[in-house]
Write an enzyme that holds these catalytic residues in place. Structure first.
Site, short mmCIF file in Angstrom:
data_model
loop_
_atom_site.label_atom_id
_atom_site.label_comp_id
_atom_site.label_asym_id
_atom_site.label_seq_id
_atom_site.Cartn_x
_atom_site.Cartn_y
_atom_site.Cartn_z
N CYS A 68 8.56 -27.61 12.23
CA CYS A 68 8.71 -26.18 12.53
C CYS A 68 7.38 -25.46 12.37
O CYS A 68 6.85 -25.37 11.26
CB CYS A 68 9.76 -25.56 11.60
N CYS A 74 7.95 -18.26 7.12
CA CYS A 74 9.21 -17.85 6.50
C CYS A 74 9.50 -18.60 5.21
O CYS A 74 10.28 -18.13 4.39
CB CYS A 74 10.37 -17.98 7.47
N CYS A 77 11.44 -24.11 4.96
CA CYS A 77 11.43 -25.58 4.94
C CYS A 77 10.12 -26.07 4.31
O CYS A 77 9.30 -26.70 4.98
CB CYS A 77 11.63 -26.16 6.34
N CYS A 160 15.40 -21.21 14.34
CA CYS A 160 15.46 -21.91 13.05
C CYS A 160 15.99 -23.31 13.27
O CYS A 160 17.20 -23.49 13.48
CB CYS A 160 16.33 -21.17 12.05
N GLN A 275 29.88 -23.96 1.41
CA GLN A 275 28.66 -24.77 1.43
C GLN A 275 28.06 -24.79 2.84
O GLN A 275 28.78 -24.88 3.83
CB GLN A 275 28.96 -26.21 0.98
N TYR A 313 35.46 -21.47 -10.96
CA TYR A 313 34.57 -21.00 -9.88
C TYR A 313 35.02 -21.67 -8.57
O TYR A 313 34.22 -22.26 -7.85
CB TYR A 313 33.11 -21.33 -10.17
N GLU A 334 39.02 -18.07 -9.87
CA GLU A 334 37.95 -17.51 -9.05
C GLU A 334 37.91 -15.99 -9.25
O GLU A 334 38.95 -15.33 -9.28
CB GLU A 334 38.17 -17.84 -7.58
N ASP A 377 32.07 -25.64 -10.83
CA ASP A 377 30.99 -25.53 -9.85
C ASP A 377 30.42 -24.12 -9.95
O ASP A 377 30.70 -23.25 -9.12
CB ASP A 377 31.54 -25.79 -8.44
N CYS A 404 24.07 -26.67 -8.37
CA CYS A 404 23.01 -26.49 -7.37
C CYS A 404 21.66 -26.24 -8.03
O CYS A 404 20.69 -25.93 -7.36
CB CYS A 404 23.35 -25.34 -6.43
#
Length: 452
Positions: A68, A74, A77, A160, A275, A313, A334, A377, A404
């Site tokens: 890219c 930006c 990546c 993108c 996700q 969560y 949640e 999570d 994450c």
């Protein structure tokens, strides 16, 4: 000040790590392990420095040609100059490093626990969602693009390549459409979300705007001419991190986005989380089901009959629905209102019975008790203070923890191990190729209870 150095490894963030002649660690954007680079130091602290590459004097064998051309602008990546094999190795190494440096594990145990990172079949074109920031330039021009990391500046690439082909050109297309739709007016648009599914072929455009008058029909018609969408919605909210959603209006189409995962169908509202790499999220779901003793059979998840499982969560049910399909009795907790509504709808749509509790995990957890297993999570900040201890009091035999953020996960690993649980495996899963981000699906066992 310039000097030449050898890049040693990738860091926990986007940058690579080397050492200056003084021995001080230096973070270098765009470096690859094994590179010999001439750098200019641009920031120096007491314990580390930052530098930019002036020249790559000897490229690493792990270095590849970036795909890219807008990547530097930006920042979306930052690892695209690394071979994919090198990315996977670095992500696993960072998970191992988090266990050693944050949790305090010895290196041998950490190496034994962390499995090879599960690769993404799609290394480009994997994202089902684009988040675009909107603003006005000083001359009044409407800007739509990606927020450069750590700044309020907006980069405006036309394409993108991380996104599905169907929406890869959405930044340019929607920028032009919204400029036309607004004319000289300011409609209060501060964010635009685009979701696309390779499996259902559904696409949703979500405009995040300040509350107020809005030309709904005109904007919807203009957007449809720019990007084929099955749903166009307007989310009414105040800009800023602590934005409070005041309503969602359907401007055209279904009013939600449909996706398929692990043999189940999910409908997701614009404010709700899902996700961004569906195929890899499926692997996360499989890790959770199998970690609790079930399996992903040909007809779907199975093997958890009668198990009482809490899902904290829970979002829209990414784990709750497969667990219920596998036969577990699921209590899903949640806090976000839109996700609670999605979860109830997704449970009904997939024909499974899930007890949905709308509330904060830390507050609701002490009321549960008697659990066989638990799934957690959390957001990037990890578990709030006291949650690991509350989980220990509920005493499930197994805990599946999906994270994450390896740093906050490793902190929580230490909390679990101090409260009667033992980490038995950690599986990195690459949901975000070309970036430093990685998910970890981990399993803990209660040392005071026999295995399920």
């Amino acid at each position: 000040m310039e000097e030449t150095l050898r890049i040693e490894r990738m860091g926990n963030g986007a940058e690579a790590v080397g050492r200056l002649a003084s021995g001080k660690a230096v973070f270098v954007a765009g470096g690859a392990p094994g590179d010999a680079v001439r750098v200019e130091v641009v920031e120096e602290k007491a314990s580390f420095a930052r530098a930019r590459i002036v020249a790559v004097e000897e490229p690493s064998l792990q270095r590849v040609e970036p795909r890219c051309p807008q990547g530097d602008a930006c920042g979306g990546c930052p690892w695209q100059h690394l071979s994919y094999e090198a990315q996977l190795e670095a992500k696993r190494a960072n998970v191992v490093g988090a266990l050693v440096h944050t949790t305090g594990f010895d290196a041998a145990r950490a190496e034994d626990l962390v499995r090879p990172c599960l690769p993404s079949k799609r290394q480009w074109g994997y994202r089902n969602k684009l988040e675009l920031g909107a603003a006005r330039a000083e001359n009044g021009e409407f800007l739509l693009g990606f927020h450069r990391e750590g700044t309020h500046e907006i980069a405006t690439p036309a394409v993108c390549p991380l996104a599905h082909d169907a929406v890869a050109k959405a930044p340019k297309a929607l920028r032009g459409a919204l400029r036309f739709a607004q004319g000289s007016a300011d409609l209060g648009i501060f964010r635009v979300g685009v979701r696309n599914s390779l499996r259902t072929r559904e696409t949703e455009i979500a405009l995040w705007t300040k509350p107020g008058a809005f030309p709904r029909a005109h904007v919807a018609k203009t957007l449809k001419s720019a990007l084929k969408a099955t749903s166009i919605v307007r989310v009414l909210a105040d800009p800023g991190r602590a934005r409070k959603i005041k309503g969602v209006e359907t401007l055209d189409g279904k009013g939600c986005w449909g996706e398929e995962l692990a043999g189940a169908r999910f409908l997701t509202s614009a404010p709700s989380f899902f996700q961004v790499n569906t195929a890899q999220a499926e692997k996360l779901a499989a890790e959770v089901v199998e970690g609790l003793g079930g399996r992903m059979g040909e007809e779907g998840p199975e093997g958890l009959d009668g198990l009482l499982v809490a899902d904290l969560y829970a979002g829209g049910g990414t784990f709750s629905v497969p667990l219920a399909q596998a036969g577990a009795d699921v209590i899903a907790i949640e806090a976000a209102g839109s996700s609670v509504r999605d979860l109830r709808r997704n449970a009904e749509m997939n024909g499974v019975d899930i007890e949905v509790v709308g509330g904060d995990a830390a507050r609701e957890l002490p009321e549960l008790g008697g659990l066989d297993a638990l799934v957690v999570d959390p957001p990037r900040a990890g578990l709030a203070d006291g949650v690991a201890e509350s989980i220990a009091e509920a005493a499930p035999a197994r805990v599946a923890y999906v994270s994450c953020n390896p740093a906050t996960w490793a902190r929580d690993v230490a909390r679990f191990e101090q409260n009667g649980y033992r980490l038995v495996r950690a599986q990195p899963v690459d949901l975000f190729p070309q970036t430093h981000h990685v998910e970890v699906a981990s399993l803990f066992e209660n040392v005071n209870r026999r295995r399920l």
